[in-house]
Motif scaffolding. Structure first.
Motif, PDB file in Angstrom:
ATOM      1  N   ILE A  38      69.995  17.112 -37.502  1.00 21.02           N
ATOM      2  CA  ILE A  38      68.964  16.213 -36.956  1.00 21.02           C
ATOM      3  C   ILE A  38      68.577  16.594 -35.532  1.00 21.02           C
ATOM      4  O   ILE A  38      67.391  16.707 -35.215  1.00 21.02           O
ATOM      5  CB  ILE A  38      69.451  14.748 -37.013  1.00 21.02           C
ATOM      6  N   ILE A  39      69.550  16.824 -34.664  1.00 23.55           N
ATOM      7  CA  ILE A  39      69.250  17.155 -33.266  1.00 23.55           C
ATOM      8  C   ILE A  39      69.174  18.663 -33.054  1.00 23.55           C
ATOM      9  O   ILE A  39      68.242  19.172 -32.421  1.00 23.55           O
ATOM     10  CB  ILE A  39      70.292  16.537 -32.321  1.00 23.55           C
ATOM     11  N   ALA A  45      73.138  16.171 -28.664  1.00 25.14           N
ATOM     12  CA  ALA A  45      73.694  15.305 -29.710  1.00 25.14           C
ATOM     13  C   ALA A  45      74.897  14.541 -29.187  1.00 25.14           C
ATOM     14  O   ALA A  45      75.073  13.350 -29.492  1.00 25.14           O
ATOM     15  CB  ALA A  45      74.077  16.138 -30.927  1.00 25.14           C
ATOM     16  N   ARG A 101      65.745  15.328 -40.126  1.00 19.10           N
ATOM     17  CA  ARG A 101      64.539  15.406 -39.288  1.00 19.10           C
ATOM     18  C   ARG A 101      64.846  14.789 -37.931  1.00 19.10           C
ATOM     19  O   ARG A 101      65.439  13.715 -37.851  1.00 19.10           O
ATOM     20  CB  ARG A 101      63.377  14.644 -39.935  1.00 19.10           C
ATOM     21  N   GLU A 102      64.404  15.432 -36.893  1.00 17.52           N
ATOM     22  CA  GLU A 102      64.672  14.907 -35.544  1.00 17.52           C
ATOM     23  C   GLU A 102      63.978  13.573 -35.321  1.00 17.52           C
ATOM     24  O   GLU A 102      64.421  12.757 -34.514  1.00 17.52           O
ATOM     25  CB  GLU A 102      64.235  15.920 -34.485  1.00 17.52           C
ATOM     26  N   SER A 103      62.895  13.328 -36.061  1.00 24.85           N
ATOM     27  CA  SER A 103      62.171  12.062 -35.915  1.00 24.85           C
ATOM     28  C   SER A 103      63.022  10.868 -36.366  1.00 24.85           C
ATOM     29  O   SER A 103      62.707   9.719 -36.036  1.00 24.85           O
ATOM     30  CB  SER A 103      60.880  12.102 -36.731  1.00 24.85           C
ATOM     31  N   ALA A 105      66.205  10.487 -35.582  1.00 24.39           N
ATOM     32  CA  ALA A 105      67.360  10.370 -34.687  1.00 24.39           C
ATOM     33  C   ALA A 105      67.600   8.918 -34.275  1.00 24.39           C
ATOM     34  O   ALA A 105      68.742   8.438 -34.279  1.00 24.39           O
ATOM     35  CB  ALA A 105      67.159  11.243 -33.449  1.00 24.39           C
TER      36      ALA A 105
END
Length: 416
Positions: A38-39, A45, A101-103, A105
């Protein structure tokens, strides 16, 4: 059917039920997943995860003593235990939607904050039942055995996830590897595990609930008065202070152990799970072996021996760079982590009577969480300053050492 089981087995089953949450969600799989998938940046992170755990710790420290006292006043321990068990299980299941997905997080951080809070609050009421399931002369043995059962539960759950979903080319039940579904499925597995194996313990508890008209605000006022008395320098306050500091170090170790393994030593998900299994095995053995020693030499000596060992081994893990040595030392570290946790619980049980068990273990939760933001916060700040996970993890040694020194001044109580 459940009620025919021996009481100590029923008590141990709840530890078996809840431990995979901490092992899978907080320490190993999802912490590493958050970092890697994710990050994508170990240092960033670590900082974000640290803030989430810190916020959760604050909520636990605030709510634990109040709800514990309220449950004592109204004898509704079973309700709160069931309520928070269900909420934390739902939280674990929702990790299924933590796509790589980083979105997402923020979604993951909010979820880990809330679900960990619910998980720890359930533990307040579970721990308070310790003396109800054992004679006071054997409370150390039951605490150690149940903690060992929890580690075994964590091992079995990790094995199912590793060999059923992570490693196979074709995971079980038609789960695909796209969008890391074979990793995300760990959340629902933990949720189902928690709910299923907690049933014997929950059903064994008394159904009797509110027997007084004491309101929540009255319990709040009472707990604040009691806090004032406890921390006036008496022995109970000294233990809670020492435990508060060394538990900060342990909680930070749990929260960042998987990230450290992934970021500093480049471990894959499979390697991290195997590492988690190894630590759970040694921690379970340590808790089990010391459970027979606790009632003989007292929990204070067990904690002192274990903390000193953790400090020495922990320091060695910070100066090595070989992955194999890290696996060996990390596993050795686990052997002494289990006894610290189990004997801290049996130490606190010596202050319990039938009327204050929720309050006592609410304070126990407070001592483990009220300053728990400091460990992750100091680690996060250290990582930011030095841009190094290794240096950041070194801050844990400070908490363990201070807690160890404070514990030396505590006089071990006899049962009330």
């Amino acid at each position: 059917m459940f009620l025919k089981l021996k009481s100590w087995i029923i008590y141990c089953l709840y530890d078996w039920a809840n431990s995979p949450f901490a092992t899978v969600i907080i320490t190993f799989i999802f912490a590493a997943y958050f970092e890697k998938a994710i990050i994508g940046n170990p240092e960033k992170a670590s900082v974000l995860w640290g803030w989430a755990i810190s916020i959760s710790s604050f909520l636990i420290a605030f709510m634990g003593p109040i709800l514990g006292k309220f449950a004592d006043d109204n004898y509704n321990h079973r309700f709160w235990l069931t309520f928070f068990t269900i909420l934390s299980s739902i939280g674990a299941a929702l990790f299924w939607f933590a796509y790589p997905r980083e979105s997402l997080a923020l979604y993951v951080l909010v979820l880990v904050t809330l679900s960990n809070t619910f998980f720890e609050l359930a533990g307040v009421f579970y721990n308070s039942m310790l003396v109800s399931f054992s004679s006071k002369k054997k409370v150390g043995k039951l605490s150690g055995q149940s903690w060992a059962a929890g580690y075994v539960g964590g091992i079995v759950c990790l094995l199912i996830i590793l060999f059923g979903f992570v490693q196979p080319e074709t995971p079980l039940f038609g789960i695909e590897k796209s969008n890391a579904a074979n990793i995300r499925i760990a959340g629902p597995i933990v949720a189902l595990w928690f709910l299923l194996f907690s049933l014997p313990f929950i059903l064994s508890l008394s159904k009797r609930t509110i027997t007084s008209n004491i309101k929540l605000k009255d319990s709040i006022l009472s707990i604040f008065y009691n806090l004032k008395e406890i921390f006036k320098g008496n022995n109970k306050g000294k233990f809670l202070l020492a435990r508060m500091i060394y538990t900060d170090g342990l909680n930070t170790l749990f929260a960042f152990g998987g990230m450290y393994a992934a970021g500093t030593f480049g471990m894959t998900f499979s390697e991290i799970i195997i590492f988690g299994i190894a630590i759970n095995i040694t921690a379970g053995l340590g808790a089990l072996i010391f459970s027979y020693i606790d009632d003989l030499i007292g929990p204070k000596r067990v904690i002192i021996i274990s903390l000193l060992s953790i400090i020495i081994i922990g320091f060695l893990t910070l100066i090595i760079s070989d992955k194999s040595y890290f696996l060996i030392l990390g596993s050795a570290l686990g052997f002494f982590i289990g006894p610290v946790q189990a004997s801290s619980r049996s130490f606190m049980a010596r202050y319990v009577d039938l009327k204050n068990k929720g309050e006592i273990f609410g304070l126990f939760a407070l001592s483990g969480k009220v300053t728990a933001f400091l460990g992750p916060l100091l680690l996060s700040i250290t990582v930011i300053i030095f841009d190094s996970q290794r240096v950041g993890m070194g801050s844990i040694i400070i908490f363990l050492t201070v807690g160890f020194l404070l514990l030396l001044r505590v006089k071990e109580p006899k049962f009330l």
